[in-house]
Design a protein around this motif. Structure first.
Motif, PDB file in Angstrom:
ATOM      1  N   UNK A  98       0.858  -1.172   0.000  1.00 14.03           N
ATOM      2  CA  UNK A  98       0.000   0.000   0.000  1.00 14.03           C
ATOM      3  C   UNK A  98       0.909   1.241   0.000  1.00 14.03           C
ATOM      4  N   UNK A  99       0.788   2.092  -1.008  1.00 11.89           N
ATOM      5  CA  UNK A  99       1.613   3.306  -1.033  1.00 11.89           C
ATOM      6  C   UNK A  99       1.269   4.230   0.130  1.00 11.89           C
ATOM      7  N   UNK A 100       2.317   4.832   0.694  1.00 12.75           N
ATOM      8  CA  UNK A 100       2.109   5.799   1.756  1.00 12.75           C
ATOM      9  C   UNK A 100       3.184   6.868   1.664  1.00 12.75           C
ATOM     10  N   UNK A 101       2.828   8.041   2.158  1.00 15.76           N
ATOM     11  CA  UNK A 101       3.744   9.170   2.126  1.00 15.76           C
ATOM     12  C   UNK A 101       3.578   9.936   3.437  1.00 15.76           C
ATOM     13  N   UNK A 102       4.685  10.340   4.024  1.00 18.05           N
ATOM     14  CA  UNK A 102       4.665  11.020   5.317  1.00 18.05           C
ATOM     15  C   UNK A 102       5.030  12.482   5.175  1.00 18.05           C
ATOM     16  N   UNK A 103       4.611  13.266   6.163  1.00 18.82           N
ATOM     17  CA  UNK A 103       4.940  14.678   6.202  1.00 18.82           C
ATOM     18  C   UNK A 103       5.043  15.118   7.653  1.00 18.82           C
ATOM     19  N   UNK A 104       5.722  16.234   7.853  1.00 22.18           N
ATOM     20  CA  UNK A 104       5.793  16.848   9.174  1.00 22.18           C
ATOM     21  C   UNK A 104       4.597  17.767   9.327  1.00 22.18           C
ATOM     22  N   UNK A 105       4.028  17.843  10.540  1.00 28.31           N
ATOM     23  CA  UNK A 105       2.903  18.734  10.812  1.00 28.31           C
ATOM     24  C   UNK A 105       3.051  19.278  12.225  1.00 28.31           C
ATOM     25  N   UNK A 106       2.287  20.324  12.554  1.00 28.37           N
ATOM     26  CA  UNK A 106       2.338  20.855  13.918  1.00 28.37           C
ATOM     27  C   UNK A 106       1.870  19.852  14.977  1.00 28.37           C
ATOM     28  N   UNK A 107       1.146  18.821  14.570  1.00 32.55           N
ATOM     29  CA  UNK A 107       0.678  17.807  15.514  1.00 32.55           C
ATOM     30  C   UNK A 107       1.604  16.591  15.542  1.00 32.55           C
ATOM     31  N   UNK A 108       2.704  16.648  14.805  1.00 30.32           N
ATOM     32  CA  UNK A 108       3.643  15.533  14.724  1.00 30.32           C
ATOM     33  C   UNK A 108       3.658  14.956  13.328  1.00 30.32           C
ATOM     34  N   UNK A 109       4.502  13.964  13.089  1.00 23.85           N
ATOM     35  CA  UNK A 109       4.549  13.365  11.758  1.00 23.85           C
ATOM     36  C   UNK A 109       3.242  12.655  11.431  1.00 23.85           C
ATOM     37  N   UNK A 110       2.839  12.790  10.168  1.00 23.73           N
ATOM     38  CA  UNK A 110       1.619  12.155   9.680  1.00 23.73           C
ATOM     39  C   UNK A 110       1.958  11.296   8.469  1.00 23.73           C
ATOM     40  N   UNK A 111       1.257  10.195   8.310  1.00 24.41           N
ATOM     41  CA  UNK A 111       1.426   9.327   7.150  1.00 24.41           C
ATOM     42  C   UNK A 111       0.066   9.103   6.499  1.00 24.41           C
ATOM     43  N   UNK A 112       0.012   9.374   5.201  1.00 22.47           N
ATOM     44  CA  UNK A 112      -1.202   9.179   4.413  1.00 22.47           C
ATOM     45  C   UNK A 112      -1.006   7.907   3.582  1.00 22.47           C
ATOM     46  N   UNK A 113      -2.029   7.049   3.569  1.00 23.82           N
ATOM     47  CA  UNK A 113      -1.969   5.787   2.811  1.00 23.82           C
ATOM     48  C   UNK A 113      -3.077   5.751   1.778  1.00 23.82           C
ATOM     49  N   UNK A 114      -2.761   5.147   0.631  1.00 21.23           N
ATOM     50  CA  UNK A 114      -3.731   5.065  -0.464  1.00 21.23           C
ATOM     51  C   UNK A 114      -3.845   3.631  -0.960  1.00 21.23           C
ATOM     52  N   UNK A 115      -5.003   3.354  -1.530  1.00 24.37           N
ATOM     53  CA  UNK A 115      -5.259   2.063  -2.146  1.00 24.37           C
ATOM     54  C   UNK A 115      -6.261   2.299  -3.267  1.00 24.37           C
ATOM     55  N   UNK A 116      -5.998   1.762  -4.433  1.00 19.61           N
ATOM     56  CA  UNK A 116      -6.909   1.905  -5.574  1.00 19.61           C
ATOM     57  C   UNK A 116      -7.256   3.364  -5.857  1.00 19.61           C
ATOM     58  N   UNK A 117      -6.252   4.227  -5.822  1.00 19.65           N
ATOM     59  CA  UNK A 117      -6.410   5.649  -6.143  1.00 19.65           C
ATOM     60  C   UNK A 117      -7.361   6.400  -5.220  1.00 19.65           C
ATOM     61  N   UNK A 118      -7.470   5.958  -3.966  1.00 24.39           N
ATOM     62  CA  UNK A 118      -8.209   6.709  -2.952  1.00 24.39           C
ATOM     63  C   UNK A 118      -7.422   6.668  -1.646  1.00 24.39           C
ATOM     64  N   UNK A 119      -7.623   7.693  -0.824  1.00 29.53           N
ATOM     65  CA  UNK A 119      -7.001   7.733   0.497  1.00 29.53           C
ATOM     66  C   UNK A 119      -7.787   6.800   1.413  1.00 29.53           C
ATOM     67  N   UNK A 120      -7.063   5.921   2.110  1.00 28.68           N
ATOM     68  CA  UNK A 120      -7.735   4.984   3.013  1.00 28.68           C
ATOM     69  C   UNK A 120      -7.338   5.182   4.474  1.00 28.68           C
ATOM     70  N   UNK A 121      -6.250   5.927   4.715  1.00 28.08           N
ATOM     71  CA  UNK A 121      -5.825   6.110   6.100  1.00 28.08           C
ATOM     72  C   UNK A 121      -4.941   7.341   6.240  1.00 28.08           C
ATOM     73  N   UNK A 122      -5.021   7.951   7.416  1.00 32.49           N
ATOM     74  CA  UNK A 122      -4.092   8.992   7.840  1.00 32.49           C
ATOM     75  C   UNK A 122      -3.733   8.644   9.277  1.00 32.49           C
ATOM     76  N   UNK A 123      -2.451   8.411   9.504  1.00 34.40           N
ATOM     77  CA  UNK A 123      -1.988   7.979  10.817  1.00 34.40           C
ATOM     78  C   UNK A 123      -0.918   8.923  11.339  1.00 34.40           C
ATOM     79  N   UNK A 124      -0.866   9.059  12.660  1.00 38.58           N
ATOM     80  CA  UNK A 124       0.230   9.788  13.290  1.00 38.58           C
ATOM     81  C   UNK A 124       1.444   8.876  13.284  1.00 38.58           C
TER      82      UNK A 124
END
Length: 155
Positions: free
Chosen positions: A1-27
Motif C-alpha cells: 500500500x503506497x504511503x507518504x509522510x509529512x511533518x505537521x504541527x501535531x507531529x509526523x503524519x502518514x497518508x496511505x492510499x489504495x486503488x487511487x483513494x485515500x484509506x488512512x491517515x496515521x500519526x
C-alpha cells in the motif's frame, strides 16, 4: 500500500492510499515511502491546511467502516471549516444514531481529512475525547479546531 509522510504541527503524519483513494491517515512516520500523484496532492493539501489555507478537502477518500460510520463520515465532510455541529445534529442529518456518530468519530481512519474534530461531542456520554486518533488525543482535536477558527479566510 503506497504511503507518504509529512511533518505537521501535531507531529509526523502518514497518508496511505489504495486503488487511487485515500484509506488512512496515521500519526507517525511510515516505514515504506512511495510517492504517488494522489499522495503528493494529499500531503500538499495538508501542508496548506496547516498553513491556514481554508480550501475544502476534495480528495477521494475510502474509509473502511460500517454503513452507519460511512454515512456519518460522508456528512461530517460537509461541515464547513471553522464550524462545528452538535453530535445529535450530525446524527439527524446523516440519518444515523448518536452512538453511530460517536463510534465513527472514535474510529475515524482518515482524521483531519474526515474532520471529526468539527463534531461537538458535549453531551455525548459515550464519547471519550482521548480517543481522537492523534498522538495527543483531545489536545490534537482542540488544536485542529483552534487552527480552523483562527484561519484568516473564514466567513
Amino acid at each position: 500500500m503506497p504511503q507518504l509522510s509529512l511533518h505537521s504541527p501535531t507531529g509526523p503524519l502518514t497518508v496511505s492510499a489504495e486503488d487511487d483513494t485515500i484509506v488512512a491517515l496515521d500519526w507517525g512516520w511510515g516505514r515504506d515511502q512511495e510517492e504517488t500523484p494522489l499522495l503528493r496532492r494529499a500531503c500538499d493539501w495538508l501542508d496548506a491546511y496547516f498553513d491556514g489555507d481554508t480550501t475544502p478537502c476534495t480528495l477521494p477518500l475510502s474509509p473502511y467502516g460500517t454503513p452507519q460510520q460511512v454515512a456519518a463520515w460522508t456528512f461530517i465532510r460537509t461541515i464547513p471549516m471553522g464550524h462545528t455541529l452538535p453530535c445529535a445534529e450530525v446524527a439527524r442529518q446523516a440519518s444515523v444514531t448518536v452512538a453511530d456518530v460517536v463510534t465513527a468519530c472514535s474510529e475515524n481512519p482518515i482524521p483531519i481529512l474526515i474532520p471529526c474534530h468539527r463534531v461537538n461531542m458535549e453531551g455525548c456520554a459515550d464519547y471519550d475525547a482521548d480517543t481522537y486518533p492523534g498522538d495527543r488525543g483531545a489536545m490534537d482535536r482542540a488544536f485542529l479546531r483552534d487552527l480552523e477558527t483562527d484561519a484568516p479566510d473564514l466567513d
